[in-house]
Design a protein around this motif. Structure first.
Motif, PDB file in Angstrom:
ATOM      1  N   ARG A 196       0.824  -1.199   0.000  1.00  0.00           N
ATOM      2  CA  ARG A 196       0.000   0.000   0.000  1.00  0.00           C
ATOM      3  C   ARG A 196       0.868   1.263   0.000  1.00  0.00           C
ATOM      4  O   ARG A 196       1.107   1.850  -1.026  1.00  0.00           O
ATOM      5  N   SER A 197       1.319   1.661   1.164  1.00  0.00           N
ATOM      6  CA  SER A 197       2.128   2.879   1.245  1.00  0.00           C
ATOM      7  C   SER A 197       3.180   2.785   2.335  1.00  0.00           C
ATOM      8  O   SER A 197       3.983   3.698   2.487  1.00  0.00           O
TER       9      SER A 197
ATOM     10  N   VAL B 139       8.458  -0.253  17.442  1.00  0.00           N
ATOM     11  CA  VAL B 139       7.791  -0.376  16.148  1.00  0.00           C
ATOM     12  C   VAL B 139       8.137   0.838  15.300  1.00  0.00           C
ATOM     13  O   VAL B 139       8.072   1.984  15.773  1.00  0.00           O
ATOM     14  N   LEU B 140       8.504   0.569  14.076  1.00  0.00           N
ATOM     15  CA  LEU B 140       8.849   1.621  13.121  1.00  0.00           C
ATOM     16  C   LEU B 140       8.020   1.413  11.862  1.00  0.00           C
ATOM     17  O   LEU B 140       7.891   0.288  11.388  1.00  0.00           O
ATOM     18  N   GLU B 141       7.439   2.478  11.348  1.00  0.00           N
ATOM     19  CA  GLU B 141       6.687   2.414  10.092  1.00  0.00           C
ATOM     20  C   GLU B 141       7.510   3.070   9.001  1.00  0.00           C
ATOM     21  O   GLU B 141       7.865   4.243   9.101  1.00  0.00           O
ATOM     22  N   LEU B 142       7.811   2.289   7.966  1.00  0.00           N
ATOM     23  CA  LEU B 142       8.590   2.786   6.837  1.00  0.00           C
ATOM     24  C   LEU B 142       7.638   3.059   5.682  1.00  0.00           C
ATOM     25  O   LEU B 142       7.017   2.145   5.132  1.00  0.00           O
ATOM     26  N   HIS B 143       7.517   4.321   5.320  1.00  0.00           N
ATOM     27  CA  HIS B 143       6.581   4.754   4.276  1.00  0.00           C
ATOM     28  C   HIS B 143       7.339   5.043   2.985  1.00  0.00           C
ATOM     29  O   HIS B 143       8.491   5.479   3.017  1.00  0.00           O
ATOM     30  N   TRP B 144       6.665   4.830   1.864  1.00  0.00           N
ATOM     31  CA  TRP B 144       7.173   5.344   0.587  1.00  0.00           C
ATOM     32  C   TRP B 144       6.145   6.269  -0.066  1.00  0.00           C
ATOM     33  O   TRP B 144       6.444   6.935  -1.031  1.00  0.00           O
ATOM     34  N   ARG B 145       4.949   6.312   0.480  1.00  0.00           N
ATOM     35  CA  ARG B 145       3.949   7.320   0.138  1.00  0.00           C
ATOM     36  C   ARG B 145       3.347   7.804   1.454  1.00  0.00           C
ATOM     37  O   ARG B 145       3.406   7.125   2.473  1.00  0.00           O
ATOM     38  N   LEU B 146       2.700   8.973   1.386  1.00  0.00           N
ATOM     39  CA  LEU B 146       2.171   9.564   2.612  1.00  0.00           C
ATOM     40  C   LEU B 146       0.767   9.088   2.942  1.00  0.00           C
ATOM     41  O   LEU B 146       0.354   9.144   4.100  1.00  0.00           O
ATOM     42  N   PHE B 147       0.023   8.620   1.933  1.00  0.00           N
ATOM     43  CA  PHE B 147      -1.352   8.185   2.157  1.00  0.00           C
ATOM     44  C   PHE B 147      -1.571   6.812   1.540  1.00  0.00           C
ATOM     45  O   PHE B 147      -1.018   6.495   0.482  1.00  0.00           O
TER      46      PHE B 147
ATOM     47  N   SER C 217      -2.779   9.953  -2.745  1.00  0.00           N
ATOM     48  CA  SER C 217      -1.353   9.806  -3.028  1.00  0.00           C
ATOM     49  C   SER C 217      -1.005  10.421  -4.371  1.00  0.00           C
ATOM     50  O   SER C 217       0.024  11.085  -4.530  1.00  0.00           O
ATOM     51  N   HIS C 218      -1.881  10.209  -5.360  1.00  0.00           N
ATOM     52  CA  HIS C 218      -1.637  10.759  -6.696  1.00  0.00           C
ATOM     53  C   HIS C 218      -1.706  12.285  -6.681  1.00  0.00           C
ATOM     54  O   HIS C 218      -0.936  12.962  -7.386  1.00  0.00           O
ATOM     55  N   ALA C 219      -2.605  12.841  -5.878  1.00  0.00           N
ATOM     56  CA  ALA C 219      -2.799  14.297  -5.870  1.00  0.00           C
ATOM     57  C   ALA C 219      -1.701  15.020  -5.083  1.00  0.00           C
ATOM     58  O   ALA C 219      -1.451  16.206  -5.334  1.00  0.00           O
TER      59      ALA C 219
ATOM     60  N   ALA D  52      -5.801  21.536  -4.630  1.00  0.00           N
ATOM     61  CA  ALA D  52      -5.162  20.660  -5.610  1.00  0.00           C
ATOM     62  C   ALA D  52      -4.892  19.270  -5.047  1.00  0.00           C
ATOM     63  O   ALA D  52      -4.897  18.280  -5.781  1.00  0.00           O
ATOM     64  N   CYS D  53      -4.673  19.196  -3.732  1.00  0.00           N
ATOM     65  CA  CYS D  53      -4.410  17.910  -3.069  1.00  0.00           C
ATOM     66  C   CYS D  53      -5.689  17.206  -2.627  1.00  0.00           C
ATOM     67  O   CYS D  53      -5.613  16.168  -1.944  1.00  0.00           O
ATOM     68  N   LEU D  54      -6.851  17.764  -2.958  1.00  0.00           N
ATOM     69  CA  LEU D  54      -8.150  17.194  -2.596  1.00  0.00           C
ATOM     70  C   LEU D  54      -8.366  17.203  -1.079  1.00  0.00           C
ATOM     71  O   LEU D  54      -9.064  16.348  -0.533  1.00  0.00           O
ATOM     72  N   LEU D  55      -7.776  18.188  -0.412  1.00  0.00           N
ATOM     73  CA  LEU D  55      -7.852  18.248   1.050  1.00  0.00           C
ATOM     74  C   LEU D  55      -8.425  19.580   1.540  1.00  0.00           C
ATOM     75  O   LEU D  55      -8.266  19.932   2.708  1.00  0.00           O
ATOM     76  N   LEU D  56      -9.124  20.294   0.677  1.00  0.00           N
ATOM     77  CA  LEU D  56      -9.654  21.589   1.086  1.00  0.00           C
ATOM     78  C   LEU D  56     -10.758  21.442   2.127  1.00  0.00           C
ATOM     79  O   LEU D  56     -10.788  22.172   3.124  1.00  0.00           O
ATOM     80  N   VAL D  57     -11.676  20.498   1.919  1.00  0.00           N
ATOM     81  CA  VAL D  57     -12.789  20.320   2.865  1.00  0.00           C
ATOM     82  C   VAL D  57     -12.280  19.997   4.266  1.00  0.00           C
ATOM     83  O   VAL D  57     -12.659  20.670   5.235  1.00  0.00           O
ATOM     84  N   PRO D  58     -11.419  18.990   4.449  1.00  0.00           N
ATOM     85  CA  PRO D  58     -10.945  18.718   5.814  1.00  0.00           C
ATOM     86  C   PRO D  58     -10.101  19.854   6.386  1.00  0.00           C
ATOM     87  O   PRO D  58     -10.149  20.099   7.603  1.00  0.00           O
ATOM     88  N   LEU D  59      -9.331  20.541   5.541  1.00  0.00           N
ATOM     89  CA  LEU D  59      -8.544  21.668   6.048  1.00  0.00           C
ATOM     90  C   LEU D  59      -9.461  22.748   6.607  1.00  0.00           C
ATOM     91  O   LEU D  59      -9.231  23.254   7.718  1.00  0.00           O
ATOM     92  N   GLN D  60     -10.519  23.090   5.875  1.00  0.00           N
ATOM     93  CA  GLN D  60     -11.445  24.108   6.356  1.00  0.00           C
ATOM     94  C   GLN D  60     -12.178  23.639   7.612  1.00  0.00           C
ATOM     95  O   GLN D  60     -12.386  24.422   8.549  1.00  0.00           O
ATOM     96  N   GLU D  61     -12.571  22.367   7.650  1.00  0.00           N
ATOM     97  CA  GLU D  61     -13.285  21.846   8.816  1.00  0.00           C
ATOM     98  C   GLU D  61     -12.390  21.858  10.059  1.00  0.00           C
ATOM     99  O   GLU D  61     -12.822  22.267  11.147  1.00  0.00           O
ATOM    100  N   ILE D  62     -11.162  21.416   9.915  1.00  0.00           N
ATOM    101  CA  ILE D  62     -10.252  21.360  11.066  1.00  0.00           C
ATOM    102  C   ILE D  62      -9.894  22.765  11.536  1.00  0.00           C
ATOM    103  O   ILE D  62      -9.849  23.038  12.740  1.00  0.00           O
TER     104      ILE D  62
END
Length: 297
Positions: free
Chosen positions: A75-76, A89-97, A103-105, A181-191
């Protein structure tokens, strides 16, 4: 303290192997926006590497005594554990989501190029630039911590501290366009609405005024409608993939069918990457079984 000592050892190993690494979430925030690292509680460590460096990074972690916790899919991220007096425990990511659409956006290549360097004890790493950091925290809250209906207070506090630390250098109109552009405007405004109303945050109020009249892209609206509906996990994934270009869909399917050989070698503890070829059919069968089990969820 134990986690930070372990983080220093892991970063030193990655530095020696010349593997670029970005420290994420709590460990990064503790060394940047929090005045005292001890104030930020942590139960694990999150690191981001470039996908091409995944196998070499896993090799370095194996030499440090870490073993992979078998993931559900490619996954990511992948979780690794080190057995000590207290398991680390360590989480190694190669994508953020995990989400292919988000992830694409997200402009991850730009984040890598502009990621500032920091020193953690005697080792070196990078952290996300401020704008990418904010959007990652917002996205992580809503995508990985239960959505807007679930207020994860530690993550809200992280966003509030990030806001207090970096807001003088932000152009709020630009941040709003980046979130859109990142498809995160709604949660940004809500938070930010929560921070303005309940936390009395003046920078959050300032940002909200700058975003008046700014509306999300139709793709983001469709994704939110799909997320809010009581669909099964496979149905939500199909709806999400349908919003992406065919090239991105095909890449997603290909990477899940054929993860990198080096990753497969470390996942299954194989002596040679070539042997991983024999394990692809095993993964496909296991995935089909999981999809069958999830069909009614």
């Amino acid at each position: 303290v134990l986690l930070f000592h372990e983080l220093e050892a892991v970063l030193a190993a990655l530095n020696a192997a010349e593997i670029p690494v970005i420290v994420l979430k709590g460990a990064a925030l503790a060394h940047t926006v929090y005045r005292n690292p001890a104030v930020r509680p942590m139960c694990d460590v999150d690191l981001l590497v470039q996908e091409r460096d995944l196998a070499p990074a896993l090799q370095q972690l194996a030499q440090q005594g870490y073993t992979i916790i078998p993931p559900l899919g490619y996954r990511s991220e992948v979780m690794v554990r080190k057995a000590t007096a207290v398991d680390i425990v360590l989480e190694l990511h190669w994508r953020l989501f995990v989400s292919p659409a988000y992830s694409h956006a997200f402009p991850l290549a730009h984040a890598w190029q502009s990621a500032p360097h920091i020193q953690i004890e005697g080792a070196f790493a990078q952290v996300l630039p401020p704008d990418a950091l904010l959007l990652h925290l917002v996205g992580h809250q809503v995508l990985h911590h239960g959505g807007l209906e679930t207020q994860h207070w530690l993550w809200l506090h992280d966003i509030a501290e990030t806001l207090a630390h970096y807001h003088p250098q932000w152009d709020w109109a630009q941040v709003g366009q980046q979130a859109r552009a990142c498809l995160l405007l709604v949660p940004l405004q809500e938070i930010f609405g929560i921070l303005a109303r309940e936390w009395r945050s003046a920078p959050a109020n300032e940002a909200l005024r700058a975003w008046e009249g700014l509306h999300p892209l139709s793709q983001e609206q469709s994704l939110w409608q799909s997320t809010s509906q009581p669909h099964s996990a496979p149905a939500r994934l199909r709806a999400e993939l349908a919003s992406l270009p065919w090239s991105v869909r095909l890449k997603f399917v290909w990477r899940n069918l054929f993860p990198p050989l080096g990753y497969m070698q470390h996942l299954y503890g194989l002596p040679s990457p070539v042997m991983a070829l024999l394990y692809y059919p095993y993964r496909w069968g296991a995935a089909l079984q999981r999809l069958w089990e999830m069909r009614g969820r």
